[in-house]
Scaffold this motif. Structure first.
Motif, short mmCIF file in Angstrom:
data_model
loop_
_atom_site.label_atom_id
_atom_site.label_comp_id
_atom_site.label_asym_id
_atom_site.label_seq_id
_atom_site.Cartn_x
_atom_site.Cartn_y
_atom_site.Cartn_z
N LEU A 18 0.83 -1.21 0.00
CA LEU A 18 0.00 0.00 0.00
C LEU A 18 0.87 1.26 0.00
CD1 LEU A 18 -2.75 -1.07 2.56
CD2 LEU A 18 -3.04 -0.77 0.10
N ILE A 19 1.90 1.27 0.83
CA ILE A 19 2.79 2.44 0.90
C ILE A 19 3.51 2.62 -0.44
CG2 ILE A 19 4.88 3.37 2.00
CD1 ILE A 19 2.36 3.54 3.74
N LYS A 20 4.04 1.55 -0.98
CA LYS A 20 4.73 1.62 -2.27
C LYS A 20 3.78 2.14 -3.35
CE LYS A 20 6.61 -1.34 -5.82
NZ LYS A 20 6.67 -2.71 -6.27
N GLY A 21 2.55 1.63 -3.36
CA GLY A 21 1.57 2.08 -4.34
C GLY A 21 1.29 3.56 -4.25
N MET A 22 1.19 4.08 -3.03
CA MET A 22 0.94 5.51 -2.85
C MET A 22 2.14 6.34 -3.29
SD MET A 22 -2.09 6.26 -1.87
CE MET A 22 -1.99 7.87 -1.11
N VAL A 23 3.33 5.90 -2.93
CA VAL A 23 4.55 6.64 -3.31
C VAL A 23 4.69 6.67 -4.82
CG1 VAL A 23 7.08 6.65 -3.20
CG2 VAL A 23 5.74 6.21 -1.13
N VAL A 24 4.54 5.53 -5.47
CA VAL A 24 4.68 5.46 -6.93
C VAL A 24 3.63 6.34 -7.61
CG1 VAL A 24 4.44 3.92 -8.93
CG2 VAL A 24 5.81 3.21 -6.97
N ARG A 25 2.41 6.31 -7.12
CA ARG A 25 1.35 7.12 -7.75
C ARG A 25 1.56 8.62 -7.51
NH1 ARG A 25 -0.30 2.19 -7.09
NH2 ARG A 25 -1.64 1.23 -8.67
N THR A 26 2.10 8.96 -6.35
CA THR A 26 2.43 10.37 -6.09
C THR A 26 3.49 10.84 -7.06
OG1 THR A 26 1.87 10.14 -3.74
CG2 THR A 26 3.29 11.98 -4.34
N LEU A 27 4.51 10.03 -7.26
CA LEU A 27 5.56 10.38 -8.22
C LEU A 27 5.01 10.43 -9.64
CD1 LEU A 27 8.48 8.20 -6.78
CD2 LEU A 27 8.23 10.69 -6.61
N LEU A 28 4.12 9.50 -9.98
CA LEU A 28 3.51 9.49 -11.31
C LEU A 28 2.72 10.77 -11.55
CD1 LEU A 28 2.79 8.21 -14.01
CD2 LEU A 28 1.04 6.86 -12.82
N LEU A 29 1.97 11.23 -10.54
CA LEU A 29 1.23 12.49 -10.69
C LEU A 29 2.18 13.65 -10.96
CD1 LEU A 29 -1.57 12.28 -7.98
CD2 LEU A 29 -1.83 12.09 -10.47
N ILE A 79 0.41 7.58 6.06
CA ILE A 79 1.67 8.23 5.68
C ILE A 79 1.78 9.54 6.44
CG2 ILE A 79 2.95 9.35 3.80
CD1 ILE A 79 1.84 7.20 1.92
N VAL A 80 2.93 9.73 7.07
CA VAL A 80 3.17 10.94 7.87
C VAL A 80 4.00 11.94 7.07
CG1 VAL A 80 4.19 11.83 10.00
CG2 VAL A 80 3.05 9.61 10.00
N GLN A 81 5.02 11.43 6.37
CA GLN A 81 5.94 12.34 5.68
C GLN A 81 6.67 11.61 4.56
OE1 GLN A 81 9.04 13.75 8.29
NE2 GLN A 81 9.51 15.50 7.00
N GLU A 82 6.94 12.35 3.49
CA GLU A 82 7.81 11.86 2.41
C GLU A 82 9.01 12.78 2.33
OE1 GLU A 82 4.65 9.82 -0.71
OE2 GLU A 82 5.78 11.57 -1.33
N GLY A 88 17.13 8.76 -3.11
CA GLY A 88 15.83 8.11 -3.12
C GLY A 88 14.79 8.86 -2.33
N ILE A 89 13.68 8.20 -2.11
CA ILE A 89 12.57 8.80 -1.38
C ILE A 89 12.27 7.95 -0.15
CG2 ILE A 89 10.88 7.67 -2.90
CD1 ILE A 89 9.11 10.17 -2.49
N GLU A 90 12.21 8.60 1.00
CA GLU A 90 11.91 7.92 2.25
C GLU A 90 10.50 8.31 2.68
OE1 GLU A 90 13.77 7.32 6.70
OE2 GLU A 90 14.27 9.14 5.59
N THR A 91 9.71 7.32 3.04
CA THR A 91 8.36 7.56 3.49
C THR A 91 8.27 7.11 4.95
OG1 THR A 91 7.55 7.11 1.27
CG2 THR A 91 5.93 7.09 3.04
N ILE A 92 7.86 8.04 5.78
CA ILE A 92 7.66 7.74 7.19
C ILE A 92 6.15 7.57 7.37
CG2 ILE A 92 7.91 8.61 9.55
CD1 ILE A 92 10.34 10.24 8.42
N TYR A 93 5.77 6.46 7.99
CA TYR A 93 4.34 6.19 8.14
C TYR A 93 4.06 5.49 9.47
CZ TYR A 93 5.38 1.35 6.65
OH TYR A 93 5.87 0.08 6.55
#
Length: 130
Positions: A18-29, A79-82, A88-93
């Protein structure tokens, strides 16, 4: 006598997915928005066709993200922060109340965004000539 563990439970594979999916879609946008702005500035014969196509994909991605957020709420993931860094990109959740981190190298992120965009464009990357 056993005592309850005081360490945070490990996130499940589905949580990472789920986290990976959100990060990838955010980058895609981000990619789509930049490409739309670029197309709008070019002297193309019919830029609106390309822009509308990318805008349609943006809307689909936003719907997918809405569904992912719903699944995340159900699983107790937020997700708290990207943090976008050099490598790379670090996602804190939060995962069921416990802090977690998810890190994706830019090379991996780029490939994932490329796969996601090709899916939306209905392009088979295995057939590319590059």
């Amino acid at each position: 006598m056993t005592f309850p563990s005081t360490s945070a439970p490990s996130p499940a594979d589905e949580d990472h997915h789920l986290i990976k999916g959100m990060v990838v879609r955010t980058l895609l946008l981000d990619v789509l928005e930049r490409d739309i702005q670029t197309l709008d500035g070019l002297l193309l014969k019919m830029p609106e066709v390309y822009i509308l196509s990318l805008t349609r994909i943006q809307n689909q991605v936003l719907k997918e993200m809405q569904e992912l957020r719903k699944q995340m709420r159900t699983r107790g993931v937020k997700i708290v922060q990207e943090i976008r860094g050099k490598d790379g990109i670090e996602t804190i959740y939060l995962c069921r109340g416990y802090g977690q981190r998810f890190y994706m190298l830019w090379t991996f992120a780029r490939n994932e965004v490329k796969k996601e965009l090709s899916y939306h464009l209905r392009i088979d990357l295995t057939q590319s000539q590059t």
